[in-house]
Design a protein around this motif. Structure first.
Motif, PDB file in Angstrom:
ATOM      1  N   ASP A  61      61.283  45.120  18.499  1.00 54.88           N
ATOM      2  CA  ASP A  61      59.894  45.136  18.022  1.00 54.88           C
ATOM      3  C   ASP A  61      59.015  46.117  18.783  1.00 54.88           C
ATOM      4  O   ASP A  61      57.816  45.917  18.906  1.00 54.88           O
ATOM      5  N   VAL A 106      51.040  50.588  15.604  1.00 49.13           N
ATOM      6  CA  VAL A 106      52.464  50.639  15.924  1.00 49.13           C
ATOM      7  C   VAL A 106      52.687  50.092  17.327  1.00 49.13           C
ATOM      8  O   VAL A 106      51.975  50.460  18.267  1.00 49.13           O
ATOM      9  N   THR A 108      54.225  50.528  20.390  1.00 51.89           N
ATOM     10  CA  THR A 108      54.906  51.633  21.051  1.00 51.89           C
ATOM     11  C   THR A 108      54.323  51.860  22.432  1.00 51.89           C
ATOM     12  O   THR A 108      53.212  51.413  22.737  1.00 51.89           O
ATOM     13  N   LEU A 151      61.864  47.613  13.895  1.00 49.90           N
ATOM     14  CA  LEU A 151      60.679  47.549  13.041  1.00 49.90           C
ATOM     15  C   LEU A 151      60.976  48.167  11.677  1.00 49.90           C
ATOM     16  O   LEU A 151      62.006  48.796  11.471  1.00 49.90           O
ATOM     17  N   GLU A 155      56.845  51.337   9.762  1.00 50.09           N
ATOM     18  CA  GLU A 155      56.414  51.486  11.153  1.00 50.09           C
ATOM     19  C   GLU A 155      56.994  52.755  11.767  1.00 50.09           C
ATOM     20  O   GLU A 155      56.321  53.447  12.544  1.00 50.09           O
ATOM     21  N   HIS A 156      58.231  53.083  11.441  1.00 47.42           N
ATOM     22  CA  HIS A 156      58.818  54.326  11.950  1.00 47.42           C
ATOM     23  C   HIS A 156      58.113  55.536  11.344  1.00 47.42           C
ATOM     24  O   HIS A 156      57.884  56.542  12.038  1.00 47.42           O
ATOM     25  N   ARG A 158      55.000  55.628  10.420  1.00 51.23           N
ATOM     26  CA  ARG A 158      53.697  55.724  11.093  1.00 51.23           C
ATOM     27  C   ARG A 158      53.831  56.297  12.497  1.00 51.23           C
ATOM     28  O   ARG A 158      52.931  56.984  12.983  1.00 51.23           O
TER      29      ARG A 158
END
Length: 479
Positions: A61, A106, A108, A151, A155-156, A158
């Motif tokens: 996540d 996101v 990250t 994810l 999400e990737h 973004r």
């Protein structure tokens, strides 16, 4: 400045001559295409190269950004002491990517640093880029390394958008390199065997890469990808986000798979701005349509599980018998199904979100008076009590895809020859009461040995060191 070019590349270690001398000659198109990509990057003289790699630190996540001023790595894990590389990281760009990603929601950052050395998914593009820069007499770029995650594709995507926004904010010229192989199951003779889903997955990805159809990349069925043992799909999806709302010249430079693993090299040159190429929004709308279509076609057992989850997650309410009857009447549930729901049966309820498991709870023997009550109870537990996941939140409900598996009676198994992961589930147990269970027909589980190993691990059982009892069972899967 911004993302000035993007490339999708594979990362077979054997492409480096020092790893397997002469083996690289068996993938000549891939070698030639890789060299062309590296020459183009050297000619662009970018400020930084952003590499996304499936073999960088990976979390379920969280998308990890490698931190620090530099990193190094070699191919010693593949038996080669040389070549070795040390690269400089663009820390300012890395922190801006993090800022831009977090700003768009996101998960990250640079937390969770594991082994800081360069993984082979990063090293192989670095190998070609560094050699091309040396040959051209140009200065090596700085790098940013991104990991992947569990994810969603969105999400990737973004995260890729965050890369482009960071480059624009800092005035950096950036090249994006998406490292990733395709399917690992193209040939029976390959290291991972053959999966019938692999050729279809391979075609869909290669067609999307060849045409710049980034919506197609995002929308590839996650179950198909998992059964094909994909490697780089999320890396390619992240690259697509770095080219959001950008027109591109797309080139498929090569595609080979002689060793049972697919290798594709593709190049993208930005040519302008086009708001209609907002594939993230198009993907979100597509997933909403698919969700609504699936809901309308759901089996009554699945509809019952969904109603149970929604009632509990939204209102902390457990469905009553009258409410269950009303739901089944509303869906005009046929008599054979109503009869099935009226008798005690064991079942499992599984939840997926964006193709990833989101919860799974079940029973091996009935614990309720009838199957309908068993489904209500297990659906509620799968959404709130699976220890591997946080409880489902209200804003996730529309994204859930559900399965209900109704179990047959377990029967003893004398050997692995009596198991078939596509047909039977397995129960692995010990004399002291530990037990692990795995349902049948799961993506990526193709061999009985693998099925037993996973079930044993779930039950904290060492199947090689202690006596075990094996049982198998059939299921009726409702979608």
């Amino acid at each position: 400045m911004a993302v000035v070019a993007a490339f999708a590349v594979p990362h077979p270690p054997l492409i480096v001559p020092e790893v397997s001398p002469g083996k690289e000659r068996e993938i000549p198109d891939t070698v030639a295409a890789y060299q062309e990509v590296a020459r183009r990057i050297a000619a662009l003289r970018p400020d930084a190269v952003v590499v996304s790699s499936p073999h960088a630190p990976l979390y379920a996540d969280y998308i990890q950004i490698s931190d620090g001023p530099s990193a190094q790595g070699d191919f010693s894990q593949f038996g080669a002491r040389t070549p070795r590389y040390r690269v400089r990281y663009d820390e300012t760009l890395a922190h801006e990517i993090e800022r831009q990603g977090v700003a768009t929601g996101v998960a990250t950052g640079t937390l969770g640093r594991q082994d800081p050395s360069l993984d082979h998914g990063t090293l192989i593009p670095v190998h070609f880029i560094e050699r091309a820069c040396a040959e051209a007499g140009t200065t090596s770029p700085e790098y940013v390394r991104l990991g992947l995650s569990g994810l969603s594709p969105l999400e990737h995507y973004r995260m890729g958008m965050a890369v482009a926004r960071a480059a624009e904010e800092l005035g950096r010229s950036v090249v994006y390199v998406a490292s990733g192989d395709l399917s690992h199951k193209l040939l029976e003779s390959g290291p991972y065997g053959f999966a019938p889903e692999a050729p279809l997955f391979e075609k869909q990805v290669v067609d999307a890469l060849a045409t710049g159809d980034f919506l197609g990349l995002l929308a590839i069925d996650q179950d198909l990808a998992e059964r094909a043992a994909e490697c780089g799909l999320r890396s390619f999806q992240m690259m697509a986000g770095a080219l959001d709302r950008t027109t591109v010249d797309a080139e498929l430079l090569s595609h080979e798979g002689p060793f049972g693993v697919g290798y594709a090299v593709a190049a993208y040159s930005p040519t302008g701005h086009d708001p209609s190429r907002d594939f993230g929004e198009q993907y979100r709308e597509l997933m909403m349509r698919r969700s609504h279509e699936r809901r309308s076609a759901e089996d009554p057992l699945v509809a019952l599980a969904r109603a149970s989850i929604e009632a509990w997650v939204r209102d902390r309410h457990t469905l009553t018998g009258d409410e269950v009857d009303d739901l089944l009447d509303e869906r005009r549930t046929p008599h054979p199904v109503r009869a099935l729901l009226d008798v005690p049966r064991a079942c499992f309820v599984s939840l997926k979100k964006h193709g990833q498991l989101r919860g799974c709870i079940g029973t091996l023997a009935p614990t309720q008076a009838c199957l309908s009550d068993e489904i209500v109870a297990n659906a509620k537990s799968a959404s709130t009590r699976d220890p591997r996941f946080r409880p489902v939140q209200p804003d996730e409900l529309d994204d859930l895809v559900l399965d209900v598996d109704v179990l047959g009676d377990p029967e003893p198994v004398a050997s692995l020859d009596e198991l078939d992961p596509r047909v039977y589930g397995v129960i692995v147990s010990t004399e002291d009461g530990r037990r692990g269970v795995l349902l049948p027909d799961l993506a990526g589980v193709d061999a009985a040995e693998e099925q037993v190993a996973i079930a044993a691990q779930k039950g904290a059982i060492d199947a090689h060191a202690e006596p075990i009892l094996l049982q198998r069972f059939r299921v009726e899967r409702h979608l």
